[in-house]
Design a protein around this motif. Structure first.
Motif, PDB file in Angstrom:
ATOM      1  N   TYR A 173      40.855  38.015  38.403  1.00  0.00           N
ATOM      2  CA  TYR A 173      41.003  37.474  39.753  1.00  0.00           C
ATOM      3  C   TYR A 173      41.910  36.247  39.746  1.00  0.00           C
ATOM      4  O   TYR A 173      42.806  36.111  40.591  1.00  0.00           O
ATOM      5  CB  TYR A 173      39.621  37.113  40.300  1.00  0.00           C
ATOM      6  N   GLU A 174      41.708  35.329  38.784  1.00  0.00           N
ATOM      7  CA  GLU A 174      42.484  34.087  38.757  1.00  0.00           C
ATOM      8  C   GLU A 174      43.974  34.371  38.583  1.00  0.00           C
ATOM      9  O   GLU A 174      44.817  33.700  39.193  1.00  0.00           O
ATOM     10  CB  GLU A 174      41.994  33.181  37.628  1.00  0.00           C
ATOM     11  N   GLU A 175      44.309  35.359  37.771  1.00  0.00           N
ATOM     12  CA  GLU A 175      45.714  35.676  37.556  1.00  0.00           C
ATOM     13  C   GLU A 175      46.323  36.333  38.795  1.00  0.00           C
ATOM     14  O   GLU A 175      47.498  36.134  39.108  1.00  0.00           O
ATOM     15  CB  GLU A 175      45.855  36.599  36.346  1.00  0.00           C
ATOM     16  N   THR A 176      45.518  37.107  39.495  1.00  0.00           N
ATOM     17  CA  THR A 176      46.023  37.787  40.685  1.00  0.00           C
ATOM     18  C   THR A 176      46.376  36.805  41.780  1.00  0.00           C
ATOM     19  O   THR A 176      47.416  36.922  42.440  1.00  0.00           O
ATOM     20  CB  THR A 176      44.976  38.788  41.214  1.00  0.00           C
ATOM     21  N   VAL A 177      45.518  35.790  41.996  1.00  0.00           N
ATOM     22  CA  VAL A 177      45.749  34.864  43.107  1.00  0.00           C
ATOM     23  C   VAL A 177      46.630  33.689  42.722  1.00  0.00           C
ATOM     24  O   VAL A 177      47.147  32.988  43.600  1.00  0.00           O
ATOM     25  CB  VAL A 177      44.402  34.332  43.669  1.00  0.00           C
TER      26      VAL A 177
END
Length: 389
Positions: A357-361
């Motif tokens: 999730y952190e890499e996506t956002v």
């Protein structure tokens, strides 16, 4: 009453715009009925009409100003401030706490926690989250031992070679895509990315897979997946979800037909991929290859502290009993993590993709372009399925 009954039936059929119209017609006849304004507000929020939803909540609160459920749900999209009316309503409700049932007290404390968090009173907010969780745990206690036992049973003996030994015929549909993980881990965002493609459809959180898998026999053990009688399955007209005596192929066909009908009902009959983003399907990740070996699974991952705190701050009316106590949250996250670590290594090659999730956002557009080809190949989606612009 007939218009309201019709509205509820249309909502069950996932025809929310028509459901909203019927409720509005009912309210035109009886504008002082607060529960109908609340129902209308919830439906409007579900279809993305946030401003209209907040106005409907305000109408409900004009009639019943201290209703804890309305205060809580209205507060999700409202930024509280000292001195304004929603904050004053919460304070008045807290002053009369002895008048509320246990279930209403839970919602009042969640509403208060969100309000205090908005104004920066974090210690007070956390106190309300803690009290709310403690009270809700009495309503829906968490049985960690039973959950852990089921997860271990589902993993027992399951290796890549195990799947190769299953000789029973299976459904070859490529239609289903499962987005799963802990709640609050990015499943909604991931579904939205996939559904942005014209040949894909996001069907939401379906209470379907556990029904299709109910009674499936694995290594001589029959798995009961539908023991919670309070869970209402996703309604699909004409589709029989009594699958307890069916074989692997028939179970997969029932699921594929179910999501096909849901896509068609949403105006997407030609969708080549349909996403089920039910987070809790991580329980059954290892069962998917037995019924749908060509389906794809996307596992959304998020830092445990962020994920657990996000769950702790939310009231889940439909369950999540592990989310109301910090120790239980830790236990549940660890059990989930161990379970998915196993499937990361032991599902058939190419079936599962993990997304952080952190890499996506962090760098949304850049990462979408950078990883489109990888996601495309691993998911077998069509024509740059993820975020083609």
């Amino acid at each position: 009453a007939l218009l309201v009954a019709c509205s509820r039936a249309l909502h069950r059929l996932e025809r929310d715009p028509e459901s909203i119209t019927r409720l509005q017609q009912a309210l035109a006849l009886e504008p002082r009925h607060a529960p109908w304004w609340y129902d209308l507000a919830v439906l409007q929020r579900q279809v993305g009409q946030v401003a209209e939803s907040q106005q409907s909540f305000e109408r409900a609160m004009d009639i019943e100003p201290l209703n804890p459920t309305t205060l809580r749900v209205h507060g999700v999209e409202h930024r509280h401030q000292y001195g304004e009316e929603p904050m004053r309503r919460i304070h008045r409700a807290l002053a009369g706490m002895e008048d509320y049932s246990l279930e209403r007290l839970v919602e009042l404390h969640y509403a208060s926690a969100k309000a205090y968090e908005d104004v920066g009173e974090l210690d007070a907010a956390f106190d309300h989250y803690r009290v709310a969780g403690r009270k809700q745990a009495k309503v829906s206690p968490y049985k960690h031992t039973a959950a852990l036992s089921l997860l271990r049973t589902l993993r027992q003996g399951m290796r890549p070679e195990t799947y190769e030994r299953f000789a029973e015929e299976r459904c070859d549909s490529e239609l289903p895509v499962f987005v799963l993980g802990m709640p609050r881990s990015g499943t909604t965002l991931t579904e939205q990315i996939i559904a942005s493609h014209p040949q894909a459809h996001g069907a939401g959180e379906l209470k379907l897979l556990h029904r299709v898998l109910d009674g499936i026999a694995i290594n001589g053990t029959r798995i009961q997946t539908s023991s919670d009688g309070g869970v209402i399955p996703t309604y699909i007209p004409g589709l029989d979800l009594d699958c307890a005596k069916l074989g692997f192929k028939e179970r997969g066909e029932r699921f594929a037909e179910g999501v096909r009908r849901l896509a068609a009902a949403a105006g997407r009959p030609d969708a080549l991929r349909v996403v089920d983003k039910m987070p809790g399907n991580y329980y059954w990740a290892g069962m998917v290859p037995l019924i749908l070996p060509k389906a794809k699974i996307i596992h959304t991952r998020r830092h445990p502290m962020d994920c657990c705190l996000s769950n702790y701050r939310i009231f889940f009316p439909d369950g999540m009993p592990w989310s109301y106590d910090l120790r239980n949250l830790g236990k549940c996250y660890r059990a989930y993590h161990e379970h998915m670590q196993h499937w990361e290594s032991n599902l058939p090659p190419g079936m599962l993709l993990s997304v952080r999730y952190e890499e996506t956002v962090a760098d949304f557009e850049h990462r979408s372009e950078e990883h489109t080809s990888e996601l495309q190949s691993r998911l077998h989606l069509v024509c740059r399925l993820l975020l083609e612009k």
